[in-house]
Design a protein around this motif. Structure first.
Motif, PDB file in Angstrom:
ATOM      1  N   MET A   1      48.611  35.075  41.698  1.00  0.00           N
ATOM      2  CA  MET A   1      48.866  36.430  42.124  1.00  0.00           C
ATOM      3  C   MET A   1      47.530  37.143  42.277  1.00  0.00           C
ATOM      4  O   MET A   1      46.647  37.023  41.440  1.00  0.00           O
ATOM      5  CB  MET A   1      49.728  37.126  41.059  1.00  0.00           C
ATOM      6  N   ARG A   2      47.361  37.872  43.341  1.00  0.00           N
ATOM      7  CA  ARG A   2      46.131  38.617  43.577  1.00  0.00           C
ATOM      8  C   ARG A   2      46.476  40.054  43.950  1.00  0.00           C
ATOM      9  O   ARG A   2      47.533  40.338  44.474  1.00  0.00           O
ATOM     10  CB  ARG A   2      45.325  37.991  44.699  1.00  0.00           C
ATOM     11  N   GLY A   3      45.557  40.942  43.682  1.00  0.00           N
ATOM     12  CA  GLY A   3      45.773  42.339  44.011  1.00  0.00           C
ATOM     13  C   GLY A   3      44.471  43.094  43.970  1.00  0.00           C
ATOM     14  O   GLY A   3      43.410  42.523  43.731  1.00  0.00           O
ATOM     15  N   PRO A   4      44.534  44.402  44.166  1.00  0.00           N
ATOM     16  CA  PRO A   4      43.308  45.205  44.220  1.00  0.00           C
ATOM     17  C   PRO A   4      42.675  45.440  42.851  1.00  0.00           C
ATOM     18  O   PRO A   4      41.529  45.816  42.756  1.00  0.00           O
ATOM     19  CB  PRO A   4      43.775  46.530  44.830  1.00  0.00           C
ATOM     20  N   MET A   5      43.414  45.190  41.776  1.00  0.00           N
ATOM     21  CA  MET A   5      42.896  45.443  40.429  1.00  0.00           C
ATOM     22  C   MET A   5      42.653  44.119  39.737  1.00  0.00           C
ATOM     23  O   MET A   5      43.499  43.234  39.760  1.00  0.00           O
ATOM     24  CB  MET A   5      43.906  46.280  39.641  1.00  0.00           C
ATOM     25  N   CYS A   6      41.507  43.989  39.103  1.00  0.00           N
ATOM     26  CA  CYS A   6      41.193  42.794  38.338  1.00  0.00           C
ATOM     27  C   CYS A   6      40.546  43.243  37.037  1.00  0.00           C
ATOM     28  O   CYS A   6      39.618  44.051  37.052  1.00  0.00           O
ATOM     29  CB  CYS A   6      40.240  41.898  39.131  1.00  0.00           C
ATOM     30  N   ALA A   7      41.066  42.769  35.907  1.00  0.00           N
ATOM     31  CA  ALA A   7      40.510  43.123  34.604  1.00  0.00           C
ATOM     32  C   ALA A   7      40.764  41.991  33.629  1.00  0.00           C
ATOM     33  O   ALA A   7      41.712  41.231  33.783  1.00  0.00           O
ATOM     34  CB  ALA A   7      41.132  44.419  34.089  1.00  0.00           C
ATOM     35  N   SER A   8      39.918  41.888  32.638  1.00  0.00           N
ATOM     36  CA  SER A   8      40.105  40.878  31.609  1.00  0.00           C
ATOM     37  C   SER A   8      40.551  41.523  30.302  1.00  0.00           C
ATOM     38  O   SER A   8      40.449  40.927  29.245  1.00  0.00           O
ATOM     39  CB  SER A   8      38.810  40.089  31.398  1.00  0.00           C
ATOM     40  N   ASN A   9      41.065  42.740  30.394  1.00  0.00           N
ATOM     41  CA  ASN A   9      41.509  43.471  29.213  1.00  0.00           C
ATOM     42  C   ASN A   9      42.973  43.820  29.376  1.00  0.00           C
ATOM     43  O   ASN A   9      43.368  44.518  30.324  1.00  0.00           O
ATOM     44  CB  ASN A   9      40.662  44.742  29.058  1.00  0.00           C
ATOM     45  N   GLY A  10      43.806  43.323  28.451  1.00  0.00           N
ATOM     46  CA  GLY A  10      45.245  43.547  28.540  1.00  0.00           C
ATOM     47  C   GLY A  10      45.628  45.012  28.517  1.00  0.00           C
ATOM     48  O   GLY A  10      46.529  45.436  29.239  1.00  0.00           O
ATOM     49  N   ASP A  11      44.940  45.818  27.705  1.00  0.00           N
ATOM     50  CA  ASP A  11      45.256  47.248  27.640  1.00  0.00           C
ATOM     51  C   ASP A  11      44.984  47.937  28.974  1.00  0.00           C
ATOM     52  O   ASP A  11      45.746  48.803  29.405  1.00  0.00           O
ATOM     53  CB  ASP A  11      44.460  47.927  26.523  1.00  0.00           C
ATOM     54  N   ALA A  12      43.892  47.556  29.631  1.00  0.00           N
ATOM     55  CA  ALA A  12      43.570  48.139  30.940  1.00  0.00           C
ATOM     56  C   ALA A  12      44.636  47.761  31.965  1.00  0.00           C
ATOM     57  O   ALA A  12      45.064  48.597  32.777  1.00  0.00           O
ATOM     58  CB  ALA A  12      42.198  47.681  31.409  1.00  0.00           C
ATOM     59  N   LEU A  13      45.085  46.514  31.929  1.00  0.00           N
ATOM     60  CA  LEU A  13      46.120  46.077  32.865  1.00  0.00           C
ATOM     61  C   LEU A  13      47.441  46.792  32.611  1.00  0.00           C
ATOM     62  O   LEU A  13      48.122  47.204  33.557  1.00  0.00           O
ATOM     63  CB  LEU A  13      46.300  44.559  32.774  1.00  0.00           C
ATOM     64  N   VAL A  14      47.801  46.951  31.337  1.00  0.00           N
ATOM     65  CA  VAL A  14      49.037  47.672  31.006  1.00  0.00           C
ATOM     66  C   VAL A  14      48.948  49.112  31.504  1.00  0.00           C
ATOM     67  O   VAL A  14      49.917  49.644  32.056  1.00  0.00           O
ATOM     68  CB  VAL A  14      49.322  47.614  29.490  1.00  0.00           C
ATOM     69  N   ALA A  15      47.805  49.751  31.340  1.00  0.00           N
ATOM     70  CA  ALA A  15      47.632  51.132  31.816  1.00  0.00           C
ATOM     71  C   ALA A  15      47.804  51.212  33.331  1.00  0.00           C
ATOM     72  O   ALA A  15      48.472  52.130  33.839  1.00  0.00           O
ATOM     73  CB  ALA A  15      46.262  51.666  31.402  1.00  0.00           C
ATOM     74  N   CYS A  16      47.239  50.261  34.057  1.00  0.00           N
ATOM     75  CA  CYS A  16      47.365  50.261  35.515  1.00  0.00           C
ATOM     76  C   CYS A  16      48.811  50.056  35.956  1.00  0.00           C
ATOM     77  O   CYS A  16      49.313  50.755  36.838  1.00  0.00           O
ATOM     78  CB  CYS A  16      46.482  49.174  36.122  1.00  0.00           C
ATOM     79  N   VAL A  17      49.487  49.105  35.335  1.00  0.00           N
ATOM     80  CA  VAL A  17      50.876  48.832  35.700  1.00  0.00           C
ATOM     81  C   VAL A  17      51.767  50.007  35.311  1.00  0.00           C
ATOM     82  O   VAL A  17      52.680  50.374  36.055  1.00  0.00           O
ATOM     83  CB  VAL A  17      51.349  47.512  35.039  1.00  0.00           C
ATOM     84  N   SER A  18      51.494  50.631  34.179  1.00  0.00           N
ATOM     85  CA  SER A  18      52.268  51.804  33.764  1.00  0.00           C
ATOM     86  C   SER A  18      52.105  52.954  34.756  1.00  0.00           C
ATOM     87  O   SER A  18      53.001  53.774  34.900  1.00  0.00           O
ATOM     88  CB  SER A  18      51.827  52.269  32.365  1.00  0.00           C
ATOM     89  N   ALA A  19      50.962  52.975  35.436  1.00  0.00           N
ATOM     90  CA  ALA A  19      50.709  54.004  36.450  1.00  0.00           C
ATOM     91  C   ALA A  19      51.288  53.627  37.811  1.00  0.00           C
ATOM     92  O   ALA A  19      51.106  54.351  38.790  1.00  0.00           O
ATOM     93  CB  ALA A  19      49.205  54.254  36.571  1.00  0.00           C
ATOM     94  N   GLY A  20      51.974  52.483  37.882  1.00  0.00           N
ATOM     95  CA  GLY A  20      52.634  52.101  39.132  1.00  0.00           C
ATOM     96  C   GLY A  20      51.784  51.276  40.074  1.00  0.00           C
ATOM     97  O   GLY A  20      52.076  51.198  41.264  1.00  0.00           O
ATOM     98  N   LEU A  21      50.739  50.631  39.571  1.00  0.00           N
ATOM     99  CA  LEU A  21      49.831  49.891  40.447  1.00  0.00           C
ATOM    100  C   LEU A  21      50.189  48.424  40.641  1.00  0.00           C
ATOM    101  O   LEU A  21      49.401  47.660  41.166  1.00  0.00           O
ATOM    102  CB  LEU A  21      48.399  49.999  39.923  1.00  0.00           C
ATOM    103  N   GLY A  22      51.373  48.008  40.207  1.00  0.00           N
ATOM    104  CA  GLY A  22      51.770  46.631  40.454  1.00  0.00           C
ATOM    105  C   GLY A  22      52.480  46.005  39.281  1.00  0.00           C
ATOM    106  O   GLY A  22      53.115  46.688  38.481  1.00  0.00           O
ATOM    107  N   ILE A  23      52.359  44.678  39.192  1.00  0.00           N
ATOM    108  CA  ILE A  23      52.983  43.936  38.100  1.00  0.00           C
ATOM    109  C   ILE A  23      51.906  43.079  37.425  1.00  0.00           C
ATOM    110  O   ILE A  23      50.866  42.786  38.024  1.00  0.00           O
ATOM    111  CB  ILE A  23      54.149  43.050  38.584  1.00  0.00           C
ATOM    112  N   ILE A  24      52.169  42.682  36.178  1.00  0.00           N
ATOM    113  CA  ILE A  24      51.250  41.804  35.463  1.00  0.00           C
ATOM    114  C   ILE A  24      52.036  40.690  34.793  1.00  0.00           C
ATOM    115  O   ILE A  24      53.239  40.816  34.557  1.00  0.00           O
ATOM    116  CB  ILE A  24      50.417  42.549  34.394  1.00  0.00           C
ATOM    117  N   TYR A  25      51.355  39.618  34.494  1.00  0.00           N
ATOM    118  CA  TYR A  25      51.907  38.489  33.746  1.00  0.00           C
ATOM    119  C   TYR A  25      51.042  38.360  32.497  1.00  0.00           C
ATOM    120  O   TYR A  25      49.932  37.848  32.550  1.00  0.00           O
ATOM    121  CB  TYR A  25      51.846  37.227  34.602  1.00  0.00           C
ATOM    122  N   GLU A  26      51.529  38.917  31.411  1.00  0.00           N
ATOM    123  CA  GLU A  26      50.773  38.979  30.170  1.00  0.00           C
ATOM    124  C   GLU A  26      51.641  38.523  29.005  1.00  0.00           C
ATOM    125  O   GLU A  26      52.862  38.598  29.071  1.00  0.00           O
ATOM    126  CB  GLU A  26      50.304  40.415  29.900  1.00  0.00           C
TER     127      GLU A  26
END
Length: 91
Positions: A1-26
């Motif tokens: 899966m690829r997208g405009p956001m890339c991070a190696s921090n789970g909290d940062a990814l959760v914040a982005c997804v909570s803001a409606g920026l996509g989905i994550i597999y964590e």
């Protein structure tokens, strides 16, 4: 899966997804609070989740581990007994 956001921090990814920026597999333990709080929904996968494997503790075989290491080993064995309290059920 690829997208405009890339991070190696789970909290940062959760914040982005909570803001409606996509989905994550964590792992469940990273998203558990957000799922319980209603910020995230758990999706059903069309394939089984990735198996992450075991945890291994290594120390020199010719030495008895110090007491603090033995206490840590015993703690980890109890903590990871296969009954993860954060396991989520798909919606």
């Amino acid at each position: 899966m690829r997208g405009p956001m890339c991070a190696s921090n789970g909290d940062a990814l959760v914040a982005c997804v909570s803001a409606g920026l996509g989905i994550i597999y964590e792992p469940d333990f990273i998203v558990a609070d957000a799922v319980r709080g209603g910020q995230l929904d758990v999706l059903t996968l069309d394939a089984p989740p990735a198996e992450l494997g075991d945890i291994h503790l290594l120390y020199a075989p010719d030495r008895t581990p110090p007491a603090k290491v033995r206490v840590m080993i015993d703690f980890l064995v109890r903590a990871f007994d296969g009954t993860a309290p954060w396991t989520m059920k798909p919606v």
